[in-house]
Design a protein around this motif. Sequence first.
Motif, short mmCIF file in Angstrom:
data_model
loop_
_atom_site.label_atom_id
_atom_site.label_comp_id
_atom_site.label_asym_id
_atom_site.label_seq_id
_atom_site.Cartn_x
_atom_site.Cartn_y
_atom_site.Cartn_z
N MET A 69 -1.99 14.26 -7.19
CA MET A 69 -1.54 13.16 -6.34
C MET A 69 -1.42 11.85 -7.11
N PRO A 70 -0.92 11.88 -8.34
CA PRO A 70 -0.97 10.68 -9.16
C PRO A 70 -0.21 9.50 -8.61
N ALA A 71 0.89 9.72 -7.91
CA ALA A 71 1.70 8.59 -7.47
C ALA A 71 1.04 7.76 -6.40
N PHE A 72 -0.12 8.20 -5.94
CA PHE A 72 -0.72 7.51 -4.81
C PHE A 72 -2.14 7.03 -5.11
N ARG A 73 -2.45 6.88 -6.41
CA ARG A 73 -3.77 6.36 -6.73
C ARG A 73 -3.87 4.95 -6.22
N ARG A 74 -4.96 4.66 -5.57
CA ARG A 74 -5.14 3.41 -4.87
C ARG A 74 -5.46 2.27 -5.82
N LYS A 75 -4.89 1.12 -5.56
CA LYS A 75 -5.30 -0.13 -6.18
C LYS A 75 -5.86 -1.03 -5.09
N SER A 76 -6.68 -1.97 -5.46
CA SER A 76 -7.43 -2.77 -4.48
C SER A 76 -6.57 -3.44 -3.44
N ALA A 77 -5.47 -4.07 -3.86
CA ALA A 77 -4.63 -4.78 -2.91
C ALA A 77 -4.04 -3.83 -1.88
N ALA A 78 -3.68 -2.64 -2.34
CA ALA A 78 -3.08 -1.66 -1.42
C ALA A 78 -4.10 -1.21 -0.39
N VAL A 79 -5.33 -1.03 -0.82
CA VAL A 79 -6.37 -0.60 0.12
C VAL A 79 -6.64 -1.68 1.15
N LEU A 80 -6.69 -2.92 0.69
CA LEU A 80 -6.95 -4.02 1.61
C LEU A 80 -5.86 -4.11 2.66
N ALA A 81 -4.60 -3.92 2.23
CA ALA A 81 -3.49 -3.97 3.17
C ALA A 81 -3.58 -2.84 4.17
N ALA A 82 -3.91 -1.65 3.69
CA ALA A 82 -4.02 -0.50 4.59
C ALA A 82 -5.16 -0.68 5.57
N THR A 83 -6.27 -1.23 5.09
CA THR A 83 -7.42 -1.47 5.95
C THR A 83 -7.08 -2.47 7.05
N ALA A 84 -6.36 -3.52 6.68
CA ALA A 84 -5.97 -4.52 7.67
C ALA A 84 -5.08 -3.91 8.73
N SER A 85 -4.18 -3.03 8.31
CA SER A 85 -3.27 -2.38 9.25
C SER A 85 -4.03 -1.53 10.24
N GLY A 98 8.37 13.06 4.68
CA GLY A 98 7.58 12.73 3.50
C GLY A 98 7.59 11.25 3.16
N ASN A 99 6.86 10.92 2.09
CA ASN A 99 6.78 9.56 1.57
C ASN A 99 6.25 8.58 2.62
N ILE A 100 5.21 9.00 3.34
CA ILE A 100 4.62 8.18 4.40
C ILE A 100 3.28 7.63 3.93
N ASN A 101 3.07 6.31 4.07
CA ASN A 101 1.78 5.73 3.72
C ASN A 101 0.99 5.40 4.99
N ASP A 102 -0.22 4.89 4.83
CA ASP A 102 -1.09 4.64 5.98
C ASP A 102 -0.53 3.55 6.89
N ASP A 103 0.16 2.58 6.33
CA ASP A 103 0.76 1.54 7.17
C ASP A 103 1.76 2.15 8.15
N LYS A 104 2.61 3.05 7.64
CA LYS A 104 3.61 3.69 8.51
C LYS A 104 2.94 4.59 9.54
N ILE A 105 1.86 5.24 9.13
CA ILE A 105 1.12 6.09 10.06
C ILE A 105 0.62 5.27 11.24
N ASN A 106 0.00 4.16 10.95
CA ASN A 106 -0.59 3.34 12.01
C ASN A 106 0.45 2.70 12.90
N GLN A 107 1.57 2.30 12.32
CA GLN A 107 2.66 1.75 13.13
C GLN A 107 3.15 2.79 14.12
N ALA A 108 3.30 4.03 13.66
CA ALA A 108 3.80 5.10 14.52
C ALA A 108 2.80 5.46 15.61
N LEU A 109 1.52 5.49 15.26
CA LEU A 109 0.51 5.85 16.24
C LEU A 109 0.33 4.76 17.29
#
Length: 445
Positions: free
Chosen positions: A1-17, A78-89
Motif C-alpha cells: 500500500m505504498p501510495a497511501f502512507r500517511r503524512k501528518s497533515a493528511a492525517v489531521l485533515a482526515a481526522t477533522a473530516s 477505487g481511489n477513495i480516501n477517508d474524506d470522500k468516505i465521510n462525505q458520502a456517509l
Amino acid sequence: MPAFRRKSAAVLAATASIALFASACTGQSNTSAEDDASKDTTITFWHGWSAPNEVKAIQAEVDAFQSAHPNIHVKVVGNINDDKINQALRAGGSNAPDVVSSFTTNNVGKFCSSNAFVDLAPFLKRDGIDPAKTFPRTMNEYTQFQGKRCSLPLLGDSYALYYNKDAFKAAGIDAPPTTWSEFEADAKALTKPKGDSYEQLGFMPNYHAYETTTEHYLAQWSPTYFDTAGKSNIAKDPAFEKGLAFQKQLVDGLGGFAKLEKYRSSFGEEYGDTNPFNTGQVAMAMDGEWRLGMALDSKPQFDIGVAPLPVPDDQRATHGKGYLTGTIAGIAATSKKQNAAWELVKFLTTDTDAVVNFANAIHNVPSTFDALKSPKLKADPRFKTFLDIAQNPNSTTSPASVNGGQYLVSLQNLGYDIESGKQTDIKAGLARTAQEIDAAIAQAK
C-alpha cells in the motif's frame, strides 16, 4: 500500500473530516441487518487503491467473490480516501458505499465511536469466526476501539530495516544491528562526508524523511500511549523520552539537522526508482514490506538486506518486533444491504486463498494466521522478516483514539521541534504535548 502512507497533515485533515461526521452520525448505527443476502442484489465497494497493478488485484478479488456469490453483484469504486468516505456517509443515499476499505488505521477510533461503521461482532458471532484465533494480536487491536469491533484487517504493513549489504561489507560490518547503540555506530561508519554534504549517508534520521515518523521509531521501545483512564501517557512512560532523545542524538551525530535537511532535499521520489535507498544515497532505511519489491524493480547496483529494526539495548531479548499497521474493511452504517455487504467483507478478510492471492499480488503482509502459514504465499526469502514481525507478540501499533490520529500529529510536531533544536527540554515538551492531546480528546467526545 505504498501510495497511501500517511503524512501528518493528511492525517489531521482526515481526522477533522471525521470529527464533522461524528455529530451527524452518533447514535445512528443502524446495525440491524434485514436484507436477504441470498437474493439478487447489488452492493457498492469503495477502496483506496489506484496503481494499475493494485486496482487489477482488488478487482480479481471481487471477481472471485462474485463467482462464489453469483447473486451478489459488486460495484467497485477505487481511489477513495477517508474524506470522500465521510462525505458520502454524511450524505447517504443510493450512491453511498456499502463496503468501505481505508488505509488510515488511526481513524478506527472515530469510525467506531461515531458509528460510521457498523459493529461487526454480531456478524462474526453468527458465522462462528473468532477474531483472536483468526487475526494476529496487533491487527486485532487496530481494528477495534473500546471493545467495539467496527472493522477487520485487510492485509497489513510491517516495518523493518533495509540495508545495503555491499556498503556494509565495505565498512567492515558483518551483520545488521540488533540494538540502537549498534545501529548508531553502524550509521556513522557507513557515512561518507563530502564537503558540506555526503557521498553516502548511513541513515537519514530526520522525521521529514520517508517513513521515519515518531510512531515508527517509538514502536521499538514498546510505548504505552494512553493510561487506563484514556489520558495521554507520553509524559509518564519513559519510552517516549528515550525514543525522542535517541533520534535527536542520531541527528546530531550524523551531521546535525541543517546539514541533514539540505541532503534530504536532494532525494528523489519515495515510490520511484530514485528513492535514496535505491540510489545508494543512504545505506540503511526504515521502511515497510512494499519497499522490497519496489527496490528490486529499480534494479539497484547492490545486494539488499532486510532485518528487524533495532531495539533499545536493555530490550535486546525483544529483537524481532516492529510497528504494524494496514488496511481495514468495514460496513457503512448507512447501508441497507448489510448482510450482503458482510459476505464481501468476510470473504476479503477471512478467506485464506483470497487473502493470500491479494497479498501475493500487491506485496503486502497477509492478515490472518492461516494466510501467513499458507504454502501458496509467494515471498522472497527476505520477505519472511516482515511475516515474522507481523506475528511477533512484542510488535505494536499506535492505538485507536476517539479523534483519530490527532495525538500522533501532536507528538510528531514535538519531534520536529526537538530535532531542529527549537525544543531543548524533552520532558517539558512531552508534558505540554500530553496536555494538548488530552484537551483535544476531551473536545472530541
